[in-house]
Scaffold this motif. Structure first.
Motif, PDB file in Angstrom:
ATOM      1  N   SER A 329       0.836  -1.202   0.000  1.00  0.00           N
ATOM      2  CA  SER A 329       0.000   0.000   0.000  1.00  0.00           C
ATOM      3  C   SER A 329       0.870   1.251   0.000  1.00  0.00           C
ATOM      4  CB  SER A 329      -0.928   0.014   1.224  1.00  0.00           C
ATOM      5  OG  SER A 329      -0.173   0.048   2.432  1.00  0.00           O
ATOM      6  N   GLN A 330       0.234   2.407  -0.289  1.00  0.00           N
ATOM      7  CA  GLN A 330       0.914   3.691  -0.271  1.00  0.00           C
ATOM      8  C   GLN A 330      -0.024   4.746   0.305  1.00  0.00           C
ATOM      9  OE1 GLN A 330       2.896   2.728  -4.570  1.00  0.00           O
ATOM     10  NE2 GLN A 330       2.737   4.890  -4.040  1.00  0.00           N
ATOM     11  N   ILE A 331       0.545   5.664   1.086  1.00  0.00           N
ATOM     12  CA  ILE A 331      -0.239   6.714   1.734  1.00  0.00           C
ATOM     13  C   ILE A 331       0.389   8.061   1.411  1.00  0.00           C
ATOM     14  CG2 ILE A 331      -1.021   7.672   3.937  1.00  0.00           C
ATOM     15  CD1 ILE A 331      -0.909   4.819   5.073  1.00  0.00           C
ATOM     16  N   LEU A 353      -4.638  12.378   5.424  1.00  0.00           N
ATOM     17  CA  LEU A 353      -3.859  11.247   4.938  1.00  0.00           C
ATOM     18  C   LEU A 353      -4.774  10.358   4.097  1.00  0.00           C
ATOM     19  CD1 LEU A 353      -1.771  10.236   8.103  1.00  0.00           C
ATOM     20  CD2 LEU A 353      -1.004  11.493   6.082  1.00  0.00           C
ATOM     21  N   VAL A 354      -4.320  10.047   2.888  1.00  0.00           N
ATOM     22  CA  VAL A 354      -5.154   9.295   1.948  1.00  0.00           C
ATOM     23  C   VAL A 354      -4.377   8.112   1.405  1.00  0.00           C
ATOM     24  CG1 VAL A 354      -6.448   9.377  -0.212  1.00  0.00           C
ATOM     25  CG2 VAL A 354      -6.387  11.391   1.286  1.00  0.00           C
ATOM     26  N   GLN A 355      -4.995   6.950   1.407  1.00  0.00           N
ATOM     27  CA  GLN A 355      -4.367   5.762   0.824  1.00  0.00           C
ATOM     28  C   GLN A 355      -4.626   5.745  -0.681  1.00  0.00           C
ATOM     29  OE1 GLN A 355      -4.265   2.153   3.110  1.00  0.00           O
ATOM     30  NE2 GLN A 355      -4.891   0.938   1.342  1.00  0.00           N
ATOM     31  N   LEU A 356      -3.576   5.512  -1.431  1.00  0.00           N
ATOM     32  CA  LEU A 356      -3.742   5.454  -2.882  1.00  0.00           C
ATOM     33  C   LEU A 356      -4.608   4.254  -3.263  1.00  0.00           C
ATOM     34  CD1 LEU A 356      -1.421   7.550  -2.900  1.00  0.00           C
ATOM     35  CD2 LEU A 356      -0.516   6.354  -4.890  1.00  0.00           C
ATOM     36  N   MET A 416      10.454   2.932   3.876  1.00  0.00           N
ATOM     37  CA  MET A 416       9.137   3.382   4.309  1.00  0.00           C
ATOM     38  C   MET A 416       8.635   4.672   3.661  1.00  0.00           C
ATOM     39  SD  MET A 416       7.885   3.600   8.256  1.00  0.00           S
ATOM     40  CE  MET A 416       6.164   3.768   8.716  1.00  0.00           C
ATOM     41  N   PHE A 417       9.547   5.555   3.276  1.00  0.00           N
ATOM     42  CA  PHE A 417       9.116   6.857   2.773  1.00  0.00           C
ATOM     43  C   PHE A 417       9.806   7.196   1.464  1.00  0.00           C
ATOM     44  CE2 PHE A 417       8.694   7.107   7.428  1.00  0.00           C
ATOM     45  CZ  PHE A 417       7.341   7.403   7.533  1.00  0.00           C
ATOM     46  N   TYR A 436       5.360   4.346   2.024  1.00  0.00           N
ATOM     47  CA  TYR A 436       5.283   3.081   1.303  1.00  0.00           C
ATOM     48  C   TYR A 436       5.245   1.916   2.279  1.00  0.00           C
ATOM     49  CZ  TYR A 436       6.934   6.003  -2.534  1.00  0.00           C
ATOM     50  OH  TYR A 436       7.068   6.985  -3.472  1.00  0.00           O
ATOM     51  N   ASN A 437       4.483   0.930   1.944  1.00  0.00           N
ATOM     52  CA  ASN A 437       4.459  -0.310   2.702  1.00  0.00           C
ATOM     53  C   ASN A 437       4.816  -1.449   1.756  1.00  0.00           C
ATOM     54  OD1 ASN A 437       3.527   0.818   5.275  1.00  0.00           O
ATOM     55  ND2 ASN A 437       1.612   1.183   4.196  1.00  0.00           N
ATOM     56  N   GLU A 438       6.111  -1.673   1.595  1.00  0.00           N
ATOM     57  CA  GLU A 438       6.573  -2.770   0.743  1.00  0.00           C
ATOM     58  C   GLU A 438       6.425  -4.088   1.497  1.00  0.00           C
ATOM     59  OE1 GLU A 438      10.338  -2.491  -1.181  1.00  0.00           O
ATOM     60  OE2 GLU A 438      10.255  -0.306  -1.376  1.00  0.00           O
ATOM     61  N   TYR A 439       6.158  -5.135   0.749  1.00  0.00           N
ATOM     62  CA  TYR A 439       6.190  -6.466   1.343  1.00  0.00           C
ATOM     63  C   TYR A 439       7.637  -6.783   1.725  1.00  0.00           C
ATOM     64  CZ  TYR A 439       1.426  -7.310  -0.355  1.00  0.00           C
ATOM     65  OH  TYR A 439       0.076  -7.238  -0.583  1.00  0.00           O
ATOM     66  N   THR A 440       7.839  -7.219   2.950  1.00  0.00           N
ATOM     67  CA  THR A 440       9.179  -7.568   3.408  1.00  0.00           C
ATOM     68  C   THR A 440       9.136  -8.896   4.153  1.00  0.00           C
ATOM     69  OG1 THR A 440       8.923  -6.420   5.532  1.00  0.00           O
ATOM     70  CG2 THR A 440       9.841  -5.149   3.696  1.00  0.00           C
TER      71      THR A 440
END
Length: 485
Positions: A329-331, A353-356, A416-417, A436-440
């Motif tokens: 996800s991305q915010i 704050l808005v999630q894409l 993260m950013f 950014y919320n990358e899969y890790t």
């Protein structure tokens, strides 16, 4: 665009608008933004010299004061665009740090470098939460009837690049004899190494000579009297500065075969000219396979990022999969800057704050089957200054089981950013606008090496590259080396 500490470590963002082909990795908008950010920071880090420098124009005058109002303006400018600047530190802690620095500097006159350093005593708490957040000084010049920008570009640079290991400054690359790789800088024109080190960011393992010079603004002399430690023996050398126009730096990419260890090797200093990097890496892998080698090292230590253009093709060389897991996800924070980038934000309030939407996020990276070069054991070298695109590249490699990461952990929240913007508040600042919320692989979303090899200053003084040597020894005798995390 995701940019990590100080000089824009640009994180690759996949297509975020329906106007473009969803298979494209980087949108035109982000390419343009990347170029703007690069150019703006280049004003700071570059010194393009064509004429002799007139040193009477350079000043280190203490002429500015640091007040509560000024710091609050800087903090407000960050809060207006950053989606989560207090991710790892409470606002109360920031307020306490602000009060301390204001009291300490009441009535004190500061030059640009020291003004920046004092502000950083607050902002470095936020820099830990987001290593993209960087505050850096303008070049300080004397007032007069001349073009300041013109003379700022004429300042010559230190004739070396450095490793910064626990505030020990060790020459990584020398551009002037008799300085050599591995020489430890002890003093420059009477200023001790720690005087320079305190102005830079501690996690920057690799730092250009011009960067540390511009951050500290301590030395602009026409000759540098440098005291060094060369393998345990102290000596002094005198060298001339070099004009930036004559500085070539390291090649952005290079490949070779290390026959002694039956291993291929590619160094990627920055993800720039990715088409050439793609060809170079492919050529290196092919050469390794033709020699019957099964192991390959991709070295992205000190790689600050760059563009994500064709990064999916580079990854296609390494994996037979159809796609690779990437972004969850991305915010974004709604601000006058972000509204200009995303039309859908016009329906939201400033500060929200808005999630894409999923349609604007690339959750999987599509690969090209025809580019895959076959089975190979990949080892990716990383360090604390591996950032942005390079940080994401390392994370994708690890999370998709393509290879092993070797070295030290990335900077805290390196993934993260990003999608940075430049803000001018008394000095210069780089601020993220996207989360950014990358899969890790790790639950805390940090990136840790599979094989941990710490940086030790004395080892870099004794040999050119102990990290690479230890990696090769592990590859040759994995059961005899206790390097696994």
């Amino acid at each position: 665009m995701k940019v990590s500490s100080y000089f824009q470590r640009i994180h690759f963002i996949f297509e975020q608008t329906k106007r473009y082909n969803p298979k494209e990795v980087l949108t035109l908008r982000h390419i343009v933004m990347m170029m703007v950010s690069f150019v703006s920071v280049s004003i700071f880090i570059s010194c393009n010299i064509t004429n002799k420098v007139n040193y009477e124009y350079i000043s280190n005058t203490k002429s500015d004061t640091l007040t509560l109002d000024k710091i609050n303006e800087i903090i407000t400018a960050i809060e207006e665009v950053h989606p989560n600047i207090y991710a790892d530190v409470g606002k109360n802690s920031i307020d306490s740090a602000i009060n301390a620095v204001v009291i300490r500097n009441e009535g004190v006159l500061l030059n640009n470098a020291d003004f920046t350093l004092e502000v950083r005593s607050v902002l470095d708490l936020l820099h830990y939460a987001d290593p993209h957040l960087v505050y850096y000084p303008n070049i300080q010049l004397r007032p007069g009837d001349y073009n300041p920008r013109k003379y700022a570009k004429r300042i010559p640079r230190f004739p070396f690049d450095l490793f910064n290991i626990n505030d020990s400054l060790i020459i990584k690359t020398s551009y002037a004899e008799p300085l050599q790789k591995g020489d430890q800088i002890l003093e420059i024109n009477g200023h001790k190494a720690e005087d320079f080190a305190k102005y830079t960011y501690s996690e920057w393992r690799s730092v250009g000579g011009n960067i540390i010079q511009m951050q500290s603004q301590l030395v602009y002399d026409e000759l540098f009297n440098i005291k060094i430690n060369r393998k345990g023996k102290e000596q002094e050398v005198i060298v001339k500065p070099i004009p930036y126009a004559k500085w070539t730096g390291e090649r952005l990419y290079q490949s070779k075969l290390i026959h002694e260890y039956k291993t291929g090797y590619t160094k990627i200093l920055k993800f720039s000219s990715n088409t050439t990097i793609l060809k170079n890496l492919k050529k290196g892998i092919v050469a390794a396979k033709e020699n019957g080698y099964e192991n390959y090292i991709i070295d992205i230590r000190g790689n600050p990022g760059g563009t994500g253009y064709k990064l999916e093709k580079i990854l296609s060389l390494l994996s037979p999969k159809d796609s690779l897991l990437y972004m969850e996800s991305q915010i974004v924070k709604v601000s006058p800057r972000s509204v200009n980038d995303y039309d859908f934000l016009k329906n939201h309030k400033i500060g929200e704050l808005v999630q894409l939407p999923d349609s604007l996020i690339i959750k999987h990276i599509p690969l090209q089957e025809d580019l895959y070069q076959g089975d190979m054991n990949y080892f990716v070298l990383i360090d604390k200054s591996t950032g942005s695109t390079a940080a994401s590249f390392a994370n994708i490699i690890q999370n998709n089981n393509i290879g092993l990461l070797v070295g030290e952990p990335l900077a805290h929240n390196a993934l993260m950013f990003g999608d940075v913007t430049k803000v001018s508040k008394y000095q210069n600042m780089i601020v993220s606008t996207m989360q950014y919320n990358e899969y890790t692989r790790s639950k805390d979303r940090q990136v840790y090496p599979d094989i941990y090899i710490p940086y030790v200053a004395k080892e870099f003084i004794q040999e050119h590259d102990p990290i690479l040597r230890k990696t090769l020894e592990y590859i040759q005798h994995p059961k005899e080396n206790n390097l696994m995390k």
